[in-house]
Design a protein around this motif. Structure first.
Motif, short mmCIF file in Angstrom:
data_model
loop_
_atom_site.label_atom_id
_atom_site.label_comp_id
_atom_site.label_asym_id
_atom_site.label_seq_id
_atom_site.Cartn_x
_atom_site.Cartn_y
_atom_site.Cartn_z
N GLU A 13 24.86 -26.67 14.32
CA GLU A 13 23.75 -25.84 13.86
C GLU A 13 22.46 -26.10 14.65
O GLU A 13 21.81 -25.14 15.12
CB GLU A 13 23.47 -26.07 12.37
CG GLU A 13 24.65 -25.80 11.47
CD GLU A 13 25.54 -27.00 11.24
OE1 GLU A 13 25.46 -28.00 11.99
OE2 GLU A 13 26.34 -26.96 10.29
N LYS A 14 22.07 -27.36 14.82
CA LYS A 14 20.82 -27.68 15.52
C LYS A 14 20.92 -27.33 17.00
O LYS A 14 19.96 -26.82 17.58
CB LYS A 14 20.45 -29.15 15.32
CG LYS A 14 20.06 -29.47 13.88
CD LYS A 14 19.39 -30.81 13.73
CE LYS A 14 20.36 -31.94 13.71
NZ LYS A 14 19.71 -33.24 13.43
N LYS A 15 22.06 -27.59 17.62
CA LYS A 15 22.25 -27.25 19.04
C LYS A 15 22.14 -25.74 19.25
O LYS A 15 21.49 -25.27 20.19
CB LYS A 15 23.61 -27.74 19.54
CG LYS A 15 23.74 -29.24 19.63
CD LYS A 15 25.14 -29.59 20.10
CE LYS A 15 25.78 -30.49 19.07
NZ LYS A 15 27.14 -30.84 19.29
N VAL A 16 22.78 -24.97 18.38
CA VAL A 16 22.75 -23.52 18.48
C VAL A 16 21.32 -23.01 18.31
O VAL A 16 20.86 -22.15 19.07
CB VAL A 16 23.70 -22.88 17.44
CG1 VAL A 16 23.42 -21.40 17.26
CG2 VAL A 16 25.15 -23.10 17.85
N ALA A 17 20.59 -23.54 17.33
CA ALA A 17 19.22 -23.11 17.10
C ALA A 17 18.34 -23.40 18.32
O ALA A 17 17.52 -22.56 18.73
CB ALA A 17 18.65 -23.80 15.86
N ASP A 18 18.50 -24.57 18.93
CA ASP A 18 17.73 -24.90 20.14
C ASP A 18 18.03 -23.93 21.28
O ASP A 18 17.12 -23.45 21.95
CB ASP A 18 18.02 -26.34 20.59
CG ASP A 18 17.42 -27.38 19.66
OD1 ASP A 18 16.50 -27.04 18.88
OD2 ASP A 18 17.88 -28.54 19.71
N LYS A 19 19.30 -23.64 21.50
CA LYS A 19 19.70 -22.73 22.58
C LYS A 19 19.20 -21.31 22.33
O LYS A 19 18.78 -20.62 23.26
CB LYS A 19 21.22 -22.73 22.76
CG LYS A 19 21.77 -24.02 23.29
CD LYS A 19 21.38 -24.25 24.73
CE LYS A 19 22.04 -25.51 25.25
NZ LYS A 19 21.58 -25.88 26.57
N LEU A 20 19.25 -20.87 21.09
CA LEU A 20 18.75 -19.53 20.76
C LEU A 20 17.25 -19.44 21.04
O LEU A 20 16.77 -18.44 21.58
CB LEU A 20 19.04 -19.19 19.30
CG LEU A 20 20.49 -18.86 18.95
CD1 LEU A 20 20.69 -18.81 17.44
CD2 LEU A 20 20.92 -17.54 19.59
N GLN A 21 16.51 -20.48 20.67
CA GLN A 21 15.07 -20.49 20.95
C GLN A 21 14.80 -20.48 22.44
O GLN A 21 13.86 -19.82 22.90
CB GLN A 21 14.40 -21.69 20.27
CG GLN A 21 14.31 -21.52 18.77
CD GLN A 21 13.73 -22.74 18.07
OE1 GLN A 21 13.72 -23.83 18.61
NE2 GLN A 21 13.27 -22.53 16.85
N GLN A 22 15.59 -21.18 23.22
CA GLN A 22 15.43 -21.17 24.68
C GLN A 22 15.65 -19.77 25.25
O GLN A 22 15.04 -19.41 26.25
CB GLN A 22 16.39 -22.16 25.34
CG GLN A 22 16.02 -23.61 25.11
CD GLN A 22 17.08 -24.57 25.65
OE1 GLN A 22 18.01 -24.17 26.33
NE2 GLN A 22 16.93 -25.85 25.31
N LEU A 23 16.53 -18.99 24.62
CA LEU A 23 16.77 -17.61 25.06
C LEU A 23 15.71 -16.64 24.55
O LEU A 23 15.74 -15.46 24.87
CB LEU A 23 18.14 -17.13 24.59
CG LEU A 23 19.36 -17.73 25.28
CD1 LEU A 23 20.64 -17.23 24.62
CD2 LEU A 23 19.37 -17.34 26.75
N GLY A 24 14.79 -17.13 23.73
CA GLY A 24 13.73 -16.28 23.19
C GLY A 24 14.14 -15.53 21.93
O GLY A 24 13.46 -14.59 21.53
N ILE A 25 15.22 -15.94 21.31
CA ILE A 25 15.69 -15.31 20.07
C ILE A 25 15.13 -16.10 18.90
O ILE A 25 15.32 -17.31 18.82
CB ILE A 25 17.23 -15.26 20.02
CG1 ILE A 25 17.76 -14.41 21.18
CG2 ILE A 25 17.71 -14.73 18.68
CD1 ILE A 25 19.27 -14.43 21.32
N GLU A 26 14.44 -15.40 18.01
CA GLU A 26 13.87 -16.09 16.85
C GLU A 26 15.00 -16.49 15.91
O GLU A 26 15.84 -15.67 15.54
CB GLU A 26 12.87 -15.21 16.11
CG GLU A 26 12.18 -15.95 14.99
CD GLU A 26 11.03 -15.17 14.38
OE1 GLU A 26 10.51 -15.66 13.36
OE2 GLU A 26 10.67 -14.12 14.90
N CYS A 27 15.00 -17.75 15.54
CA CYS A 27 16.05 -18.25 14.65
C CYS A 27 15.45 -19.27 13.69
O CYS A 27 14.34 -19.76 13.88
CB CYS A 27 17.19 -18.86 15.45
SG CYS A 27 16.75 -20.33 16.35
#
Length: 154
Positions: A13-27
């Motif tokens: 969960e935390k890894k996915v949230a970090d990667k999504l934020q790096q892509l500019g996707i609000e999560c």
């Protein structure tokens, strides 16, 4: 824009949230602090409130862009459509997790004997008692209607 729920691999969960934020996707991945005990020490650890779930706010047309991130399995669906979470519900989670009075939070499944109120579907606003819990369904007794309801949840 809608909030959707993505289902992740366990413990990602935390890894996915970090990667999504790096892509500019609000999560949003709600975290709680728990004290974990090992044989030699105790430690405060931040763990996700909802196992294997991360909330993403993304336009409907760009929903497939989240699959660029390793660890995302699929979207969570409800009644054949991607589950949509209201802004108020996300804000309620954020507000309640900031409360200093919260010491321990857990999300538990229904147990046999629990009294619940159905909040959606054909039996909305009906009170029910959980009669049976299986791997993929609940059996509920709707006393006012005099019937038994079997609900699939996976």
């Amino acid at each position: 824009m809608n909030w959707y729920v993505v289902y992740t691999k366990p413990k990602w969960e935390k890894k996915v949230a970090d990667k999504l934020q790096q892509l500019g996707i609000e999560c949003y991945c709600p975290l709680i602090t728990q004290i974990k005990q090992w044989s030699d020490r105790k430690k405060k650890v931040e763990v996700p409130l909802f196992n294997s779930y991360v909330f993403v706010q993304i336009p409907d047309s760009e929903r497939n862009s989240v699959f660029q991130v390793a660890g995302i399995v699929r979207y969570l669906f409800w009644l054949g459509k991607p589950a949509v979470v209201k802004d108020e519900e996300i804000n309620t989670i954020k507000t309640n997790l900031k409360s200093p009075n919260i010491s321990d939070v857990a999300v538990l499944p229904f147990q046999v004997g629990d009294k619940i109120k159905l909040d959606s579907g054909a039996f909305s606003n009906q009170n029910a008692i959980v009669q049976e819990v299986s791997n993929n369904y609940y059996t509920l007794v709707l006393e006012t209607l005099g019937c038994v309801l079997k609900i699939k949840y996976k």
